[in-house]
Design a protein around this motif. Sequence first.
Motif, PDB file in Angstrom:
ATOM      1  N   VAL A 127       8.409   2.638 -10.481  1.00 52.43           N
ATOM      2  CA  VAL A 127       9.427   2.550  -9.429  1.00 52.43           C
ATOM      3  C   VAL A 127       8.991   3.328  -8.198  1.00 52.43           C
ATOM      4  CG1 VAL A 127      11.787   3.188  -8.839  1.00 52.43           C
ATOM      5  CG2 VAL A 127      11.298   2.139 -11.047  1.00 52.43           C
ATOM      6  N   VAL A 128       8.381   4.510  -8.413  1.00 49.01           N
ATOM      7  CA  VAL A 128       7.910   5.307  -7.277  1.00 49.01           C
ATOM      8  C   VAL A 128       6.823   4.576  -6.517  1.00 49.01           C
ATOM      9  CG1 VAL A 128       6.725   7.437  -6.642  1.00 49.01           C
ATOM     10  CG2 VAL A 128       8.615   7.497  -8.278  1.00 49.01           C
ATOM     11  N   LEU A 129       5.884   3.986  -7.244  1.00 50.40           N
ATOM     12  CA  LEU A 129       4.800   3.258  -6.580  1.00 50.40           C
ATOM     13  C   LEU A 129       5.333   2.036  -5.847  1.00 50.40           C
ATOM     14  CD1 LEU A 129       1.930   3.420  -9.233  1.00 50.40           C
ATOM     15  CD2 LEU A 129       2.099   4.652  -7.078  1.00 50.40           C
ATOM     16  N   ALA A 130       6.298   1.357  -6.441  1.00 45.27           N
ATOM     17  CA  ALA A 130       6.855   0.180  -5.769  1.00 45.27           C
ATOM     18  C   ALA A 130       7.574   0.564  -4.495  1.00 45.27           C
ATOM     19  CB  ALA A 130       7.809  -0.561  -6.719  1.00 45.27           C
ATOM     20  N   ALA A 131       8.302   1.694  -4.546  1.00 44.31           N
ATOM     21  CA  ALA A 131       9.016   2.127  -3.341  1.00 44.31           C
ATOM     22  C   ALA A 131       8.069   2.666  -2.287  1.00 44.31           C
ATOM     23  CB  ALA A 131      10.052   3.201  -3.706  1.00 44.31           C
ATOM     24  N   GLY A 132       6.962   3.279  -2.703  1.00 47.29           N
ATOM     25  CA  GLY A 132       6.039   3.878  -1.742  1.00 47.29           C
ATOM     26  C   GLY A 132       4.894   2.998  -1.339  1.00 47.29           C
ATOM     27  N   ALA A 133       4.865   1.764  -1.790  1.00 42.26           N
ATOM     28  CA  ALA A 133       3.756   0.873  -1.449  1.00 42.26           C
ATOM     29  C   ALA A 133       3.661   0.607   0.044  1.00 42.26           C
ATOM     30  CB  ALA A 133       3.890  -0.441  -2.223  1.00 42.26           C
ATOM     31  N   PRO A 134       4.769   0.274   0.733  1.00 42.47           N
ATOM     32  CA  PRO A 134       4.648   0.054   2.186  1.00 42.47           C
ATOM     33  C   PRO A 134       4.162   1.280   2.930  1.00 42.47           C
ATOM     34  CG  PRO A 134       6.705  -0.864   1.353  1.00 42.47           C
ATOM     35  CD  PRO A 134       6.132  -0.036   0.245  1.00 42.47           C
ATOM     36  N   ALA A 135       4.664   2.464   2.519  1.00 40.15           N
ATOM     37  CA  ALA A 135       4.207   3.687   3.190  1.00 40.15           C
ATOM     38  C   ALA A 135       2.741   3.948   2.900  1.00 40.15           C
ATOM     39  CB  ALA A 135       5.051   4.879   2.736  1.00 40.15           C
ATOM     40  N   LEU A 136       2.319   3.641   1.680  1.00 39.95           N
ATOM     41  CA  LEU A 136       0.904   3.851   1.331  1.00 39.95           C
ATOM     42  C   LEU A 136       0.001   2.938   2.138  1.00 39.95           C
ATOM     43  CD1 LEU A 136      -1.175   5.225  -0.496  1.00 39.95           C
ATOM     44  CD2 LEU A 136      -0.789   3.402  -2.172  1.00 39.95           C
ATOM     45  N   LEU A 137       0.402   1.690   2.345  1.00 42.26           N
ATOM     46  CA  LEU A 137      -0.407   0.779   3.149  1.00 42.26           C
ATOM     47  C   LEU A 137      -0.410   1.190   4.608  1.00 42.26           C
ATOM     48  CD1 LEU A 137       0.625  -2.665   1.614  1.00 42.26           C
ATOM     49  CD2 LEU A 137      -1.487  -1.390   1.215  1.00 42.26           C
ATOM     50  N   ALA A 138       0.740   1.634   5.110  1.00 37.82           N
ATOM     51  CA  ALA A 138       0.803   2.037   6.516  1.00 37.82           C
ATOM     52  C   ALA A 138       0.044   3.318   6.777  1.00 37.82           C
ATOM     53  CB  ALA A 138       2.263   2.217   6.934  1.00 37.82           C
ATOM     54  N   ALA A 139      -0.100   4.160   5.723  1.00 39.67           N
ATOM     55  CA  ALA A 139      -0.805   5.429   5.912  1.00 39.67           C
ATOM     56  C   ALA A 139      -2.292   5.243   6.061  1.00 39.67           C
ATOM     57  CB  ALA A 139      -0.524   6.371   4.736  1.00 39.67           C
ATOM     58  N   GLN A 140      -2.807   4.078   5.703  1.00 36.60           N
ATOM     59  CA  GLN A 140      -4.239   3.837   5.844  1.00 36.60           C
ATOM     60  C   GLN A 140      -4.545   3.518   7.293  1.00 36.60           C
ATOM     61  OE1 GLN A 140      -6.217   4.329   3.228  1.00 36.60           O
ATOM     62  NE2 GLN A 140      -4.364   4.880   2.100  1.00 36.60           N
ATOM     63  N   GLY A 141      -5.282   4.374   7.959  1.00 40.40           N
ATOM     64  CA  GLY A 141      -5.565   4.189   9.380  1.00 40.40           C
ATOM     65  C   GLY A 141      -6.366   2.947   9.676  1.00 40.40           C
ATOM     66  N   VAL A 142      -7.145   2.487   8.690  1.00 41.70           N
ATOM     67  CA  VAL A 142      -7.975   1.307   8.886  1.00 41.70           C
ATOM     68  C   VAL A 142      -7.326   0.049   8.351  1.00 41.70           C
ATOM     69  CG1 VAL A 142     -10.108   2.614   8.854  1.00 41.70           C
ATOM     70  CG2 VAL A 142      -9.148   1.822   6.699  1.00 41.70           C
ATOM     71  N   ASN A 183      -2.462  -2.063  -9.804  1.00 40.32           N
ATOM     72  CA  ASN A 183      -3.902  -2.209  -9.589  1.00 40.32           C
ATOM     73  C   ASN A 183      -4.225  -3.064  -8.364  1.00 40.32           C
ATOM     74  OD1 ASN A 183      -4.656  -0.622 -11.763  1.00 40.32           O
ATOM     75  ND2 ASN A 183      -4.826  -2.361 -13.180  1.00 40.32           N
ATOM     76  N   GLN A 184      -3.278  -3.858  -7.935  1.00 40.90           N
ATOM     77  CA  GLN A 184      -3.518  -4.712  -6.771  1.00 40.90           C
ATOM     78  C   GLN A 184      -3.414  -3.935  -5.462  1.00 40.90           C
ATOM     79  OE1 GLN A 184      -4.673  -7.673  -6.837  1.00 40.90           O
ATOM     80  NE2 GLN A 184      -4.524  -8.162  -4.650  1.00 40.90           N
ATOM     81  N   LEU A 185      -2.718  -2.789  -5.461  1.00 44.04           N
ATOM     82  CA  LEU A 185      -2.560  -2.024  -4.229  1.00 44.04           C
ATOM     83  C   LEU A 185      -3.900  -1.550  -3.661  1.00 44.04           C
ATOM     84  CD1 LEU A 185       0.635   0.139  -4.937  1.00 44.04           C
ATOM     85  CD2 LEU A 185       0.397  -1.760  -3.339  1.00 44.04           C
ATOM     86  N   PRO A 186      -4.812  -0.944  -4.437  1.00 48.25           N
ATOM     87  CA  PRO A 186      -6.107  -0.556  -3.858  1.00 48.25           C
ATOM     88  C   PRO A 186      -6.909  -1.732  -3.327  1.00 48.25           C
ATOM     89  CG  PRO A 186      -5.740   0.546  -5.964  1.00 48.25           C
ATOM     90  CD  PRO A 186      -4.681  -0.488  -5.835  1.00 48.25           C
ATOM     91  N   VAL A 187      -6.753  -2.901  -3.966  1.00 45.46           N
ATOM     92  CA  VAL A 187      -7.464  -4.088  -3.474  1.00 45.46           C
ATOM     93  C   VAL A 187      -6.961  -4.473  -2.085  1.00 45.46           C
ATOM     94  CG1 VAL A 187      -7.956  -6.523  -3.935  1.00 45.46           C
ATOM     95  CG2 VAL A 187      -7.889  -4.884  -5.827  1.00 45.46           C
ATOM     96  N   VAL A 188      -5.652  -4.440  -1.891  1.00 49.21           N
ATOM     97  CA  VAL A 188      -5.081  -4.768  -0.580  1.00 49.21           C
ATOM     98  C   VAL A 188      -5.544  -3.765   0.467  1.00 49.21           C
ATOM     99  CG1 VAL A 188      -2.931  -5.006   0.717  1.00 49.21           C
ATOM    100  CG2 VAL A 188      -3.091  -5.912  -1.608  1.00 49.21           C
ATOM    101  N   ILE A 189      -5.523  -2.486   0.103  1.00 50.51           N
ATOM    102  CA  ILE A 189      -5.953  -1.453   1.053  1.00 50.51           C
ATOM    103  C   ILE A 189      -7.406  -1.647   1.443  1.00 50.51           C
ATOM    104  CG2 ILE A 189      -6.329   1.023   1.311  1.00 50.51           C
ATOM    105  CD1 ILE A 189      -3.911   1.455  -0.513  1.00 50.51           C
ATOM    106  N   GLN A 190      -8.268  -1.920   0.457  1.00 47.26           N
ATOM    107  CA  GLN A 190      -9.691  -2.084   0.756  1.00 47.26           C
ATOM    108  C   GLN A 190      -9.954  -3.335   1.584  1.00 47.26           C
ATOM    109  OE1 GLN A 190     -12.210   0.208  -0.099  1.00 47.26           O
ATOM    110  NE2 GLN A 190     -13.134  -1.074   1.475  1.00 47.26           N
TER     111      GLN A 190
END
Length: 563
Positions: A16-31, A266-273
């Motif tokens: 639940v924490v990862l699902a709620a923080g996914a948008p913030a995690l993606l936005a935090a990536q400067g690249v 596991n799909q979140l790091p793939v999206v970020i990369q």
Amino acid sequence: MIDRWTWYRVTLALSVVLAAGAPALLAAQGVAQEPEGRGHRLSLDDALRMAERVSEPVAMARAGVLRSRGQQSVARSQFLPQIYGSAQYTRTLKTQYASLSTSSSDTSTAPPPPNCSAFVDNPAWTPQMRRDSINAAVNRALLCPAANGGNPFTGIRNLPFGQANAYQLGLTVTQNVFAGGRIDAQIHEANAARQTAEVNLASARAQLVISVASAYYDAVLSDQLVAIADSTLAQDDRTLSQTRLAEQVGNAPQFDLLTAQVTRNNQLPVVIQQRANRSMAYLQLKQLLQMPLDDSLELTSDLSDTSFVPGTTLAALVSSTPDTATAERAPVRAARSTVQSQQSAVTVARAQYIPTLTLSSSYGRVAYPRTGLPSWGDFLSNWTVSAGLQIPIFTGGQIHGNVLTAKADLQQAQAQLRQTQELAALDTRNAIALLQAAQASWQAVSGTVHQAVQAYQIAEVRYREGVSTQTELAGSRLLLQQARANRAQAARDLQVARLRLALIHDLPLGGTNGQPATTTAAPGTSPATLQLTVPLTPQLPGQTSPPGAPGGTVAARRTGGTP
């Protein structure tokens, strides 16, 4: 020891924490996102025109052509007369001829002052009387230094000795009569340099087209890979929601919920990369176009369409029959021009043994007025004609050394020509093989996406109805992701391979990055684990490879199911 229910609650809270923080995690990536700025709609044809204007290699190649034209002009000028004009004014402040006058300080031994009267003509004189009177006037002028400023020669206006004012006008003409073939050889050498410069310009332009097209297609490919990764993440989110609901009502086991949570996370790091690689691809394109790195781009050329837009530069290039003859490749032509230049250099070196004959003529007008500017009648003429013959008798081995150096350069150029011909033949065959492989790959994957979409839809219905497992659904989802990525990569490789073969006549050896995508099994993995390697070329300087992807590639992994 943690019991099963405690582990379940911890895992559920973490998901639940990862699902709620996914948008913030993606936005935090400067690249992860394209920077905001002035938007530009850019087609591939527009990018090529923009790159042609700002490309430094093309500008340097144009400067090379201009330099070779200057060398041709210098070489040809030796056949023509060299004419130079000159004008000179000299003001004498102190002259050595003033010492010829008698010192006025010694009054004890000084002779009586001479008669300094000027010459006055008398019409009644006979010619002999007039000549005697002129000679007497000249003698009086020489004996009157005080009256003439201390210079005994200033009374005679046309004598060059010690005059205060001197004007000189000159014209010199020089013509090479015989140079032992040196001038012809230098002209041939300049012509060969001009051919090499033009080949380099054509090569720079062709290489620019390939580089810009590759960078453009890499950026479009990265957009599609990001879209694929985002779509997969959305599918994982939907599956997780369905599984959580089914688990709550008792229709799904806890194992399915945990599997859905792990798959989605596991799909979140793939999206970020993937988004990081997209930013790098866009930066590479902006750098080639010399655009501000903070500007945003909207690429309008579609990668899925493997046909070029009619009327564009690339459509005209691809529609023409490629010239794959090895002898006409740009590196071979440049190497052949280098051989011709070195042959001419050998002739120039040997011409130093032969005497040279030069004809020159100088014409001058000089005047020595007493005061002010001279009139044309005050000028006297000097005209000389001379012929010069230069014969090398002993140079200490200098000419012999120059000949040996020129021969060595010629042998090296000939060896480089043979080597370039061999490499050009191999590079041409490689380009043809890459195009054939790209066409075969595109034909193989062109219909796979439609089949993978249907398979995933069926698997999703089966899982929702409870007649299949989540492993089957995850396998179908990854197969769809892989099929989409393979089709995007195949389209990119086909476009680049077609361009490379169309421009093969002017491209340097190995001047592209048109390798097709490779799908290989990772070492030590079972057939159920497949790694998709999608090259993103060209790689930025200093770019690091993402985890699990060698050499600046994007890796998409599939677990479960059969390929």
